[in-house]
Design a protein around this motif. Structure first.
Motif, mmCIF file in Angstrom:
data_model
loop_
_atom_site.group_PDB
_atom_site.id
_atom_site.type_symbol
_atom_site.label_atom_id
_atom_site.label_comp_id
_atom_site.label_asym_id
_atom_site.label_seq_id
_atom_site.Cartn_x
_atom_site.Cartn_y
_atom_site.Cartn_z
ATOM 1 N N GLU A 119 68.504 33.481 53.281
ATOM 2 C CA GLU A 119 67.560 33.225 52.203
ATOM 3 C C GLU A 119 66.793 31.958 52.535
ATOM 4 O O GLU A 119 67.283 31.076 53.204
ATOM 5 C CB GLU A 119 68.320 33.034 50.893
ATOM 6 N N GLU A 120 65.616 31.898 52.017
ATOM 7 C CA GLU A 120 64.832 30.695 52.279
ATOM 8 C C GLU A 120 65.356 29.564 51.411
ATOM 9 O O GLU A 120 65.515 29.710 50.205
ATOM 10 C CB GLU A 120 63.365 30.962 51.982
ATOM 11 N N LEU A 121 65.634 28.441 52.058
ATOM 12 C CA LEU A 121 66.123 27.258 51.354
ATOM 13 C C LEU A 121 64.943 26.483 50.785
ATOM 14 O O LEU A 121 63.868 26.403 51.398
ATOM 15 C CB LEU A 121 66.906 26.352 52.303
ATOM 16 N N PRO A 122 65.123 25.878 49.610
ATOM 17 C CA PRO A 122 64.017 25.087 49.052
ATOM 18 C C PRO A 122 63.798 23.838 49.886
ATOM 19 O O PRO A 122 64.727 23.258 50.423
ATOM 20 C CB PRO A 122 64.496 24.740 47.646
ATOM 21 N N GLU A 123 62.561 23.454 49.990
ATOM 22 C CA GLU A 123 62.220 22.260 50.758
ATOM 23 C C GLU A 123 62.186 21.061 49.834
ATOM 24 O O GLU A 123 61.727 21.143 48.691
ATOM 25 C CB GLU A 123 60.855 22.429 51.421
ATOM 26 N N ALA A 124 62.668 19.930 50.343
ATOM 27 C CA ALA A 124 62.659 18.691 49.564
ATOM 28 C C ALA A 124 61.276 18.058 49.635
ATOM 29 O O ALA A 124 60.631 18.066 50.676
ATOM 30 C CB ALA A 124 63.688 17.723 50.117
ATOM 31 N N LEU A 125 60.855 17.533 48.512
ATOM 32 C CA LEU A 125 59.582 16.815 48.481
ATOM 33 C C LEU A 125 59.862 15.347 48.764
ATOM 34 O O LEU A 125 60.687 14.723 48.117
ATOM 35 C CB LEU A 125 58.913 16.959 47.114
ATOM 36 N N VAL A 126 59.173 14.778 49.709
ATOM 37 C CA VAL A 126 59.357 13.379 50.081
ATOM 38 C C VAL A 126 58.251 12.564 49.433
ATOM 39 O O VAL A 126 57.074 12.796 49.693
ATOM 40 C CB VAL A 126 59.325 13.205 51.616
#
Length: 161
Positions: A12-19
């Motif tokens: 599954e696609e993992l959520p990306e963290a916003l920096v």
């Protein structure tokens, strides 16, 4: 239908963290910096408004107290005694006094100091005002001459000032 355990499933696609970029200087550091600036300003102000320190040698310290005895000229307080020590020769006392800012122009070789206290002699009566206020160091300033910070106090007040 049930899949077998261990069977491969598509990831599954993992959520990306916003920096988020933050400023390098925190506002928390503003308080100590302001306190340091205020402290530095107060120290400079105190140092710049400080008057000269002088040393006067007397034969006795009768009536003088460090922190209480004042230096006066024409009943105007221009300084105070900060320290009284016995000289190394054990014959005299050394009085250290701090004067107000601006008094340095009157501290010359011709300037005279004496302890003003009640005196009654056959020829005159002087210093009666000190019965209530206490002894003080009087000054007879001379503006002309070489600057000086160490003086020898007079035993008796001069006849003419």
């Amino acid at each position: 239908m049930k899949e077998a355990v261990g069977a491969s499933t598509p990831p599954e696609e993992l959520p990306e963290a916003l920096v988020a970029t933050r400023s390098r200087v925190s506002l928390v550091w503003l308080i100590p910096v302001v306190a340091l600036l205020i402290g530095g300003w107060l120290a400079y102000k105190t140092w710049s408004e400080q008057g000269p320190t002088i040393h006067i040698r007397f034969t006795t310290a009768a009536g003088l107290q460090a922190g209480k005895t004042k230096v006066r000229f024409k009943d105007v307080e221009i300084g105070s005694v900060t320290r009284i020590d016995v000289a190394k020769d054990l014959q005299t006392v050394l009085v250290t006094a701090e004067l107000v800012d601006g008094a340095e122009r009157y501290l010359t070789k011709g300037t005279r100091f004496w302890v003003e206290r009640p005196r009654v002699t056959a020829s005159r009566v002087s210093g009666l005002e000190t019965l209530l206020s206490g002894a003080y160091i009087a000054i007879d300033p001379v503006a002309a001459g070489k600057s000086e910070r160490k003086f020898v106090g007079l035993e008796e007040p001069p006849l003419f000032t």
